[in-house]
Design a protein around this motif. Structure first.
Motif, PDB file in Angstrom:
ATOM      1  N   ASN A  21      15.748  12.206   4.054  1.00 31.97           N
ATOM      2  CA  ASN A  21      15.675  11.527   2.635  1.00 31.97           C
ATOM      3  C   ASN A  21      16.359  10.157   2.662  1.00 31.97           C
ATOM      4  OD1 ASN A  21      14.221  13.883   2.112  1.00 31.97           O
ATOM      5  ND2 ASN A  21      16.150  15.120   1.820  1.00 31.97           N
ATOM      6  N   PRO A  69      14.740   7.588   6.473  1.00 34.76           N
ATOM      7  CA  PRO A  69      13.220   8.076   6.519  1.00 34.76           C
ATOM      8  C   PRO A  69      12.820   7.394   7.970  1.00 34.76           C
ATOM      9  CG  PRO A  69      13.135   6.300   4.919  1.00 34.76           C
ATOM     10  CD  PRO A  69      14.520   6.536   5.203  1.00 34.76           C
ATOM     11  N   ASP A  91       7.201  12.154  -1.687  1.00 36.16           N
ATOM     12  CA  ASP A  91       7.811  10.890  -1.206  1.00 36.16           C
ATOM     13  C   ASP A  91       8.312  11.258   0.316  1.00 36.16           C
ATOM     14  OD1 ASP A  91       7.462   9.147  -3.508  1.00 36.16           O
ATOM     15  OD2 ASP A  91       9.236  10.464  -4.454  1.00 36.16           O
ATOM     16  N   LYS A  92       8.483  12.463   0.455  1.00 37.09           N
ATOM     17  CA  LYS A  92       9.033  12.898   1.934  1.00 37.09           C
ATOM     18  C   LYS A  92       8.824  14.249   2.057  1.00 37.09           C
ATOM     19  CE  LYS A  92      11.352  11.592   5.503  1.00 37.09           C
ATOM     20  NZ  LYS A  92      10.789  12.461   6.194  1.00 37.09           N
ATOM     21  N   ASN A 124      10.490  17.499   4.281  1.00 36.02           N
ATOM     22  CA  ASN A 124      11.484  18.178   4.916  1.00 36.02           C
ATOM     23  C   ASN A 124      11.161  19.257   5.575  1.00 36.02           C
ATOM     24  OD1 ASN A 124      14.327  17.643   2.352  1.00 36.02           O
ATOM     25  ND2 ASN A 124      13.009  16.122   3.569  1.00 36.02           N
ATOM     26  N   ARG A 140       9.371  16.465  -1.016  1.00 36.69           N
ATOM     27  CA  ARG A 140      10.366  16.110  -1.767  1.00 36.69           C
ATOM     28  C   ARG A 140       9.917  14.810  -2.603  1.00 36.69           C
ATOM     29  NH1 ARG A 140      15.540  17.376  -0.386  1.00 36.69           N
ATOM     30  NH2 ARG A 140      15.779  16.809  -2.272  1.00 36.69           N
ATOM     31  N   ARG A 152      11.459  11.678  -5.245  1.00 38.43           N
ATOM     32  CA  ARG A 152      12.924  10.895  -5.515  1.00 38.43           C
ATOM     33  C   ARG A 152      13.481  11.380  -6.681  1.00 38.43           C
ATOM     34  NH1 ARG A 152       9.208   5.951  -4.306  1.00 38.43           N
ATOM     35  NH2 ARG A 152       9.195   6.202  -2.064  1.00 38.43           N
ATOM     36  N   PHE A 161      17.189  15.516  -4.916  1.00 45.60           N
ATOM     37  CA  PHE A 161      17.090  14.286  -3.661  1.00 45.60           C
ATOM     38  C   PHE A 161      18.299  13.188  -4.081  1.00 45.60           C
ATOM     39  CE2 PHE A 161      15.178  10.512  -2.093  1.00 45.60           C
ATOM     40  CZ  PHE A 161      14.196  10.885  -1.287  1.00 45.60           C
ATOM     41  N   PRO A 162      18.829  12.713  -3.174  1.00 46.46           N
ATOM     42  CA  PRO A 162      18.551  12.597  -1.693  1.00 46.46           C
ATOM     43  C   PRO A 162      18.883  13.591  -0.918  1.00 46.46           C
ATOM     44  CG  PRO A 162      20.135  10.900  -1.715  1.00 46.46           C
ATOM     45  CD  PRO A 162      19.975  11.451  -3.184  1.00 46.46           C
TER      46      PRO A 162
END
Lengths: 146, 146
Positions: free
Chosen positions: A92, A95, B83-84, B86, B104, B106, B111-112
């Protein structure tokens, strides 16, 4: 946080530096020991290229990277005899594909919670310490026996 | 915690129950949706057998399991546009191989930081909701295109 923060490899700490003591590397990735007094044996397996997600990698390289992760797991289990292994690819804040491999003990600072949760107790001293060369040799042996 | 607590599959919650809404399964493992209002799209990929670590699995099955994890990652990225991603295999409380796959954003609750850390803000409403059938179809499509 803007889109560019997440994708700007010019500012990526894992593009700009090894990220720890390198104990093994290939054309694809490197294994570094993380200097964390609470967690001896904590390693990161870091892709050399700046990609965000595991599924941004072609399948062959994804499998190669996971084979390294699992070779490190075997070496760490053998050398440190932990009660549990924790694996995580989060990214996070950074990246750039990298895996955390954290040996856990029942009396460690956060057990049974993840190391990112609130601490449960003071650090327990006296864990076995292994130097980078031993760990590198253990990874080579694990990869050979795969 | 005694040794038997860590290894007693009679008391294992993942041996005794599916662990969520099953959206896809094979002879090796199942994918369940986790009911977490903060994290729509949160899945777990659960090995059917009671093994503690990934390296307790033979290499072929380990690769098969990771291929399912990455198929779920592709499906979740496509359906939820996070956005991501995990990924984590922890198992400190439930030492039965299972992967957390957490999309995930933002502006999400942690986050983060990892979802196991202290919350940073209230939950952000309005994430896209996807039902189990759509997710199952997405996983099948991702596995076919591997």
């Amino acid at each position: 946080m803007s889109e560019s923060d997440l994708d700007d490899f010019d500012d990526c700490v894992l593009c700009g530096a090894p990220g720890g003591e390198v104990v093994w590397e290939s054309a694809l990735c490197r294994v570094v020991m993380v200097d964390d007094a609470d967690y001896p044996g904590y390693c990161r397996i870091i892709l050399h290229r700046h990609l965000r997600e595991m599924t941004d990698l072609p399948e062959k390289e994804r499998t190669q990277l996971m084979n390294v992760v699992f070779a490190v797991e075997r070496a760490v289990r053998c050398l440190y005899q932990p009660d549990k292994i924790n694996l995580a690819s989060l990214g996070n804040m950074t990246p750039h594909v990298h895996w955390h491999l954290i040996p856990r003990w029942r009396d460690d600072r956060h057990f049974p919670f993840p190391v990112w949760a609130a601490p449960q107790r003071a650090n327990s001293p006296g864990r076995r310490l292994v130097d980078g060369r031993q760990l590198g040799d253990g990874i080579i042996a694990a990869l050979r026996s795969t």
